[in-house]
Design an enzyme around this catalytic site. Structure first.
Site, PDB file in Angstrom:
ATOM      1  N   GLU A 166       0.894  -1.165   0.000  1.00 50.80           N
ATOM      2  CA  GLU A 166       0.000   0.000   0.000  1.00 50.80           C
ATOM      3  C   GLU A 166       0.924   1.204   0.000  1.00 50.80           C
ATOM      4  OE1 GLU A 166      -1.366   3.202   0.785  1.00 50.80           O
ATOM      5  OE2 GLU A 166      -1.822   2.578   2.843  1.00 50.80           O
ATOM      6  N   CYS A 174      -1.198   9.345   2.658  1.00 51.14           N
ATOM      7  CA  CYS A 174      -1.110   8.776   1.307  1.00 51.14           C
ATOM      8  C   CYS A 174      -2.388   8.978   0.510  1.00 51.14           C
ATOM      9  CB  CYS A 174      -0.750   7.296   1.363  1.00 51.14           C
ATOM     10  SG  CYS A 174      -1.873   6.292   2.352  1.00 51.14           S
TER      11      CYS A 174
END
Length: 262
Positions: A32, A67
């Site tokens: 991720e 993110c």
């Protein structure tokens, strides 16, 4: 003895985990990684002020060190100026300083080295005489003001690279197909958001944007019941959260037994 690794972090470091896995026991790797997430604002929204609040929160929460931050504002030309004005108003509430003070919504960068990296993007924008609408300054060699840069093209650094800091780039469009193309013009595909009062537009944009999570008329990452993860260089191999996350920690096995009498 390690057979699987789940990594959350930068795409650059994620690549190294794939390399390490190849050099060791071919362990499974779930990534991720980074994001350069679009927030697409159509010209049919009912409440631009509410949109502005979501954009500010999505871009500057946790100093943009997130993110899934909304780091690319892709806005219809008809409403861009009004939206930017409202964003400026709400930025007045985002005071910067010691994060232990409850009056402050913005703290320092996570480290001096990261501060220097984020500052370099502002310095580049100034050197290229790009339009810094809000912010653009730093304080005490560790704080970066929430910064909004208008007129960013798809070829510009601020459109392409993940800053991981409080910098929002602004790009305009005129048609929904142009908006989709801009949203997808990225090596990343982690998250995105769509703002529209037209259900057809909401569905078209949500389906077309290549991202693992797309929110409509809000900024968010879902909750523990919804899968979280990205496409392209934002990661692969599985999803965090939800029942889907279990798959990355399990392996299929086939057991074949002959029970015939002989």
């Amino acid at each position: 003895d390690v057979t699987m690794v789940s990594f959350t972090g930068s795409t650059e470091t994620g690549r190294l985990f794939l390399q390490y896995a190849a050099e060791s026991n071919l362990k499974r790797v779930v990534l991720e990684c980074g994001g350069k997430n679009p927030a697409v604002v159509m010209n049919d929204v009912d409440d631009l002020d509410q949109v502005a609040q979501h954009i500010v929160n999505g871009a500057f929460w946790n100093m943009g060190e997130n993110c899934s931050a909304s780091s690319r504002l892709i806005v219809h030309a008809d409403v861009k100026d009004e939206l930017l004005g409202l964003i400026g108003i709400h930025l007045n509430d985002w005071k910067m300083g010691n994060p232990l003070d409850p009056d402050h919504k913005l703290g320092s960068m996570v480290s001096k080295s990261h501060y220097e990296k984020v500052k370099s993007y502002i310095d580049q924008a100034k050197a290229e005489k790009q339009s810094i609408v809000f912010g653009g300054n730093t304080e005490q060699d560790i704080f970066v003001q929430p910064t909004v840069v208008d007129g960013i093209k798809a070829t510009d650094t601020l459109f392409k690279e993940e800053v991981f800091g409080p910098i929002l780039s602004v790009t305009t469009f005129n048609t929904i197909d142009e908006a989709i193309a801009l949203a997808n013009d990225s090596v990343y595909g982690l998250a995105g958001s769509v703002y529209t009062s037209n259900l057809r537009n909401a569905i078209k944009l949500s389906r077309a944007i290549r991202a693992g999570v797309v929110t409509v008329n809000c900024f968010g990452e879902g909750d523990i019941t919804t899968p979280f993860g990205g496409y392209k260089e934002s990661g692969f191999g599985g999803r965090d959260k939800s029942i889907w996350a279990h798959d990355q920690y399990t392996e299929l096995k086939t057991i074949w037994i002959d029970v015939s009498e002989s």
